[in-house]
Design an enzyme around this catalytic site. Structure first.
Site, PDB file in Angstrom:
ATOM      1  N   HIS A 371      -0.087  -3.608   5.167  1.00  0.00           N
ATOM      2  CA  HIS A 371      -0.956  -2.895   6.107  1.00  0.00           C
ATOM      3  C   HIS A 371      -0.064  -1.919   6.876  1.00  0.00           C
ATOM      4  CE1 HIS A 371      -4.337  -2.599   9.039  1.00  0.00           C
ATOM      5  NE2 HIS A 371      -3.362  -2.389   9.911  1.00  0.00           N
ATOM      6  N   ASP A 419      -3.095 -10.455  -0.711  1.00  0.00           N
ATOM      7  CA  ASP A 419      -2.404  -9.162  -0.660  1.00  0.00           C
ATOM      8  C   ASP A 419      -3.445  -8.057  -0.495  1.00  0.00           C
ATOM      9  OD1 ASP A 419      -0.609  -7.118  -0.800  1.00  0.00           O
ATOM     10  OD2 ASP A 419      -0.050  -7.417  -2.898  1.00  0.00           O
ATOM     11  N   GLU A 428       0.541  -7.262   7.487  1.00  0.00           N
ATOM     12  CA  GLU A 428       1.167  -6.286   8.389  1.00  0.00           C
ATOM     13  C   GLU A 428       2.603  -6.685   8.743  1.00  0.00           C
ATOM     14  OE1 GLU A 428       0.004  -3.294  11.908  1.00  0.00           O
ATOM     15  OE2 GLU A 428      -0.812  -5.286  12.160  1.00  0.00           O
TER      16      GLU A 428
END
EC number: 3.2.1.4
Length: 479
Positions: A371, A419, A428
């Site tokens: 992310h 994922d 993240e």
């Protein structure tokens, strides 16, 4: 590139520093902690960094952070009345369609929306953490006297400001409270005080860090607390206790500090016991990952900090010729701590039920969709506006740019991992988590650099001799 300059209330450059995570916000609280952690790892393991050819690199990273911190307040003054807490905004809860760092998905170099600057006038936690970062870095850079002195001067002004105007930097409802809420500032007073003492050798800082009331407020006696011993960007007490145990092990300053230093040393022993699966203080996943945040999301940041403290403490004990420590009546060797630290890092690097590495670019299998805005948008010469990048955020395709070395947030409590770019609880990477990872990896790395892996003395270089030197012998007697 216009941070600070485009804000009509600040009107000075705040260019530099580090973005927090997949977004481009600069949260100074976790950023400062990250610099403190990196500096601590260099002070202890300089020889290891040198042996692998990474010393100049990590010093460059630290200086990038401390140069920015020096811009966030009046670093040439002895007394200050405000500091910058963050640059950029991320709150999208109020339904506003005002473009900001979480509303838009675009490359950092394409950002064209306003990046407001948040200043604070009473923020003891943030000021003391920034002081810790500059103080620790001043030891890293002690060979460049001008820069080191500049860092110490800034650290003194920050710590004084934090002590004089009491308050939390993250008031309720603020952007800071949503993303990096600080629960108290007492732990920062202890942690910042310890670093200030090491950087200056001034006893007044040690007096603050070892004041019994301070330890009590910081939670040194909350054994029953479920988070006791969990070292994070918010709770520095476990790190401060390890740091002050170091002082007791190697310099033993005695009265009037001994009583509280002994307490901190005992508490550190207890914390180390709590990391062992045997004591059931914390759960472990079936695959062996410690659940310091009790099964909550993003567990890896807590595991790497614990791994760092455990392997560092084992090195302290060994350097003090102590083969281990007690948990109740039972004695454990330092190797037990190293084994715990290694097990957590091995898990992160791929020794887990999914056989996946949680560090991007390491191993055969690793997250392909972190992310992260910059990594997810192709480098194709097309400028995507605020909403233009959404198609890259939502796509199932792997990120076009590989974010080499970034540790993602991690698996859930059942060792499961998705994922998926839009699920930041899995994918993240953050600055604070990766600073802890770097510190943990260097501490456990097996690099032959002499008998002890820590540098016993550099951290004490500003501290004057504890005990007066004996008088010189009388001159030879002549009849």
């Amino acid at each position: 590139m216009k941070d600070g300059l485009s804000d009509s209330t600040v009107r000075r450059s705040l260019v530099g520093g580090f973005y927090d995570a997949g977004d481009a916000i600069k949260f100074n609280y976790p950023m400062a902690w990250s610099m403190t952690m990196l500096s601590w790892s260099v002070i202890e393991y300089k020889a290891k960094y040198e042996a692998i050819g990474e010393l100049d690199h990590i010093k460059e990273l630290i200086k990038w952070g401390t140069d920015y911190i020096l811009k966030t307040f009046n670093s040439s003054a002895d007394t200050i009345d405000r500091i910058v807490a963050q640059v950029g905004v991320g709150d999208t809860s109020k339904g506003s369609s005002q473009p900001n760092d979480h509303y838009c998905w675009m490359r950092p170099e394409d950002i064209d929306y306003k990046r407001p600057v948040t200043e604070c006038h009473s923020c003891s936690d943030l000021a003391s953490e920034m002081a810790a970062a500059l103080a620790a870095a001043s030891i890293v850079f002690k060979d460049s006297k001008t820069y080191s002195d500049k860092l110490v001067k800034g650290a003194k002004a920050l710590y004084k400001f934090g002590r004089l105007t009491r308050g939390r930097y993250s008031p309720n409802g603020s952007d800071q409270a949503i993303f990096y809420n600080s629960t108290s500032y007492w732990d920062e007073f202890v942690w910042g005080g310890a670093w200030m003492y090491f950087a200056t050798g001034n006893n007044s800082y040690l007096t603050i860090a070892t004041a019994p009331g301070m330890a009590k407020h910081a939670g040194a006696y909350w054994f029953g607390s479920p988070n006791y011993g969990v070292f994070t960007w918010d709770d520095k007490l476990p790190g401060a206790q390890v740091l002050l145990s170091r002082l007791r092990l190697f310099l033993s300053p005695g009265y009037p500090y001994e009583e509280i230093l002994r307490t901190f040393h005992n508490q550190t022993d207890n914390v180390m016991c709590s990391y062992l699966p045997l004591f059931n203080s914390f759960n472990f996943t079936k695959g062996g990952l410690i659940q310091l945040n009790h099964g909550g999301p993003q567990p890896l940041q807590y595991a790497v900090n614990a791994a760092f403290l455990a392997s560092l403490y084992s090195d302290y004990l060994e350097a003090a010729d102590t083969p281990g420590w007690y948990c109740g009546p039972n004695f454990y060797t330092t190797e037990v701590l190293r084994k715990f630290a290694r097990s957590q890092l091995d898990y992160i690097l791929g020794k887990n039920p999914l056989k996946t590495s949680y560090v991007v670019g390491f191993g055969n299998k690793y997250p392909k969709r972190p992310h992260h805005r910059g990594a997810s948008i192709p480098h194709n010469g097309v400028k995507y506006g605020c909403k233009g990048g959404f198609k890259w955020r939502e796509t199932k395709k792997a990120n076009p740019n590989i974010l080499v070395g970034a540790m993602v947030a991690g698996p859930d409590r059942h060792d499961g991992f998705k994922d998926v770019r839009t699920n930041y609880n899995y994918t993240e990477p953050t600055l604070a988590a990766n600073a802890g990872l770097v510190a943990a990896l260097i501490s456990i790395a097996d690099i032959p650099t002499g008998r002890y892996s820590i540098d016993k003395n550099t951290i004490f270089s500003a501290i004057p001799p504890m005990f007066p030197t004996p008088p010189p012998p009388p001159s030879a007697w002549k009849p």
